[in-house]
Design a protein around this motif. Structure first.
Motif, PDB file in Angstrom:
ATOM      1  N   ASN A  41       0.892  -1.230   0.060  1.00  0.00           N
ATOM      2  CA  ASN A  41       0.029  -0.024  -0.049  1.00  0.00           C
ATOM      3  C   ASN A  41       0.888   1.190  -0.033  1.00  0.00           C
ATOM      4  O   ASN A  41       2.087   1.036   0.446  1.00  0.00           O
ATOM      5  N   GLY A  42       0.316   2.464  -0.186  1.00  0.00           N
ATOM      6  CA  GLY A  42       1.093   3.647  -0.422  1.00  0.00           C
ATOM      7  C   GLY A  42       0.433   5.031  -0.452  1.00  0.00           C
ATOM      8  O   GLY A  42      -0.915   4.923  -0.056  1.00  0.00           O
ATOM      9  N   LEU A  43       1.080   5.878  -0.613  1.00  0.00           N
ATOM     10  CA  LEU A  43       0.661   7.166  -0.150  1.00  0.00           C
ATOM     11  C   LEU A  43      -0.035   7.447   0.908  1.00  0.00           C
ATOM     12  O   LEU A  43      -1.075   8.161   1.289  1.00  0.00           O
ATOM     13  N   HIS A  44       0.554   7.466   2.027  1.00  0.00           N
ATOM     14  CA  HIS A  44       0.284   7.795   3.355  1.00  0.00           C
ATOM     15  C   HIS A  44       0.364   9.411   3.471  1.00  0.00           C
ATOM     16  O   HIS A  44      -0.348   9.969   4.171  1.00  0.00           O
ATOM     17  N   HIS A  45       1.449   9.774   2.770  1.00  0.00           N
ATOM     18  CA  HIS A  45       1.606  11.315   3.019  1.00  0.00           C
ATOM     19  C   HIS A  45       0.959  11.755   1.419  1.00  0.00           C
ATOM     20  O   HIS A  45       1.342  11.382   0.433  1.00  0.00           O
ATOM     21  N   ALA A  46       0.244  12.648   1.393  1.00  0.00           N
ATOM     22  CA  ALA A  46      -0.599  13.000   0.213  1.00  0.00           C
ATOM     23  C   ALA A  46       0.298  13.587  -0.664  1.00  0.00           C
ATOM     24  O   ALA A  46       0.028  13.412  -1.954  1.00  0.00           O
ATOM     25  N   ARG A  47       1.327  14.223  -0.686  1.00  0.00           N
ATOM     26  CA  ARG A  47       2.046  14.905  -1.740  1.00  0.00           C
ATOM     27  C   ARG A  47       2.925  13.818  -2.551  1.00  0.00           C
ATOM     28  O   ARG A  47       3.713  14.288  -3.358  1.00  0.00           O
ATOM     29  N   GLU A  48       3.089  12.689  -1.706  1.00  0.00           N
ATOM     30  CA  GLU A  48       4.139  11.695  -2.560  1.00  0.00           C
ATOM     31  C   GLU A  48       3.524  10.931  -3.587  1.00  0.00           C
ATOM     32  O   GLU A  48       3.323   9.838  -3.627  1.00  0.00           O
ATOM     33  N   TRP A  49       3.012  11.804  -4.599  1.00  0.00           N
ATOM     34  CA  TRP A  49       2.308  11.054  -5.738  1.00  0.00           C
ATOM     35  C   TRP A  49       3.008   9.886  -6.269  1.00  0.00           C
ATOM     36  O   TRP A  49       2.284   8.964  -6.972  1.00  0.00           O
TER      37      TRP A  49
END
Length: 223
Positions: free
Chosen positions: A50-58
Motif C-alpha cells: 500500500n502507499g500514499l500515506h503522505h498526500a504529496r508523495e504522488w
C-alpha cells in the motif's frame, strides 16, 4: 483504473472491500490479483502493498499502479515469472491511503520555480515546511483539523487542517523516535494509536489477509 482492472480481468483481479472510510467519508480502493482469485480455500500467502500515506508523495501511488498493470500484463503465461508468482501468491494492492489529502494536493495551485524562482522558493518553504506542516500542493497529513476546531471540521477546509501523519499513527512503536506530539509538525502522530480512520482502514484490510509481508511505498517529496 482499479475498477477497470477488476471489470476487464475476472478470475484474475477482484475488488477488496474496505468498510472504513476516510476522515471526509471517501471510500478507499484496493484490489487483489492472483490466479483463480475467487478461491478462498487454497491457503496461499498474501503480499500486501500500500502507499500514499503522505498526500504529496504522488509517485508512491503511481509505482503501485504500474506494478498492478505489470502483473496483469504478464499473467496467463505471457511472462513465466509473473505467472508463477500469481499461481503461488496473492497480491493485494492499495495505492492510496490518504485519499482526502491526495485530492487536495493534486488540485492545489502551484508556482513554477523556474519561471519565478523567488516566489517558487517562498511557496515551497511556506507550504511544504512552515505552514501547518505541509499545505496545498505540499500537503502531507490527512484532513483531521485537530485542536480547537476538531469538533467542527466543516469550519476548516482540508487545505488548512493540521492533520495527522498517518504513517506514524499505527500501534507498533507509536510515539517512538521520529514521531512528534506537536500537531504543527510534519510527523504529528495523532492523539493515540489508530486514532485516524485511514490507518484503521489499513488495519481492517490487513487483519483479514493471510499476509506474510507488507510494504508501504514512499518517496521524498520535499522538492
Amino acid at each position: 483504473e482499479l475498477k477497470e482492472l477488476v471489470e476487464k480481468h475476472p478470475g484474475l483481479v477482484r475488488k477488496v472491500a474496505i468498510r472504513t472510510r476516510t476522515f471526509q467519508g471517501r471510500e478507499l480502493q484496493a484490489i487483489e490479483i492472483a490466479q483463480d482469485v475467487e478461491r478462498v480455500d487454497d491457503g496461499r500467502p498474501t503480499f500486501f502493498l500500500n502507499g500514499l500515506h503522505h498526500a504529496r508523495e504522488w509517485p508512491a501511488a503511481e509505482g503501485i499502479m504500474e506494478f498492478a498493470h505489470d502483473l496483469v500484463a504478464g499473467s496467463g503465461g505471457r511472462d513465466a515469472r509473473v505467472t508463477n508468482l500469481l499461481r503461488d501468491v496473492r497480491v493485494v494492492l492499495m495505492p492510496i491511503t490518504n485519499a482526502d489529502g491526495f485530492i487536495v494536493s493534486r488540485g492545489a495551485p502551484d508556482f513554477d520555480p523556474d519561471a519565478a524562482t523567488d516566489v517558487g522558493f517562498l511557496y515551497q518553504t511556506l507550504t511544504g515546511v512552515v505552514l501547518l506542516g505541509g499545505s496545498l500542493s505540499y500537503k502531507r497529513k490527512n484532513c483531521n483539523p485537530v485542536g480547537i476546531v476538531a469538533d467542527f471540521p466543516e469550519l476548516l477546509p482540508c487545505e488548512f487542517a493540521l492533520g495527522v501523519d498517518l504513517n506514524r499513527n499505527y500501534a507498533e512503536s507509536w510515539g517512538g523516535p521520529g514521531a512528534s506530539s506537536n500537531p504543527n509538525d510534519q510527523s504529528f502522530r495523532g492523539s493515540g494509536p489508530f486514532s485516524e480512520p485511514e490507518s484503521r482502514a489499513v488495519r481492517e484490510i490487513f487483519s483479514r489477509l493471510n499476509a506474510t509481508s507488507m510494504i508501504t511505498t514512499h518517496n521524498v517529496a520535499a522538492l
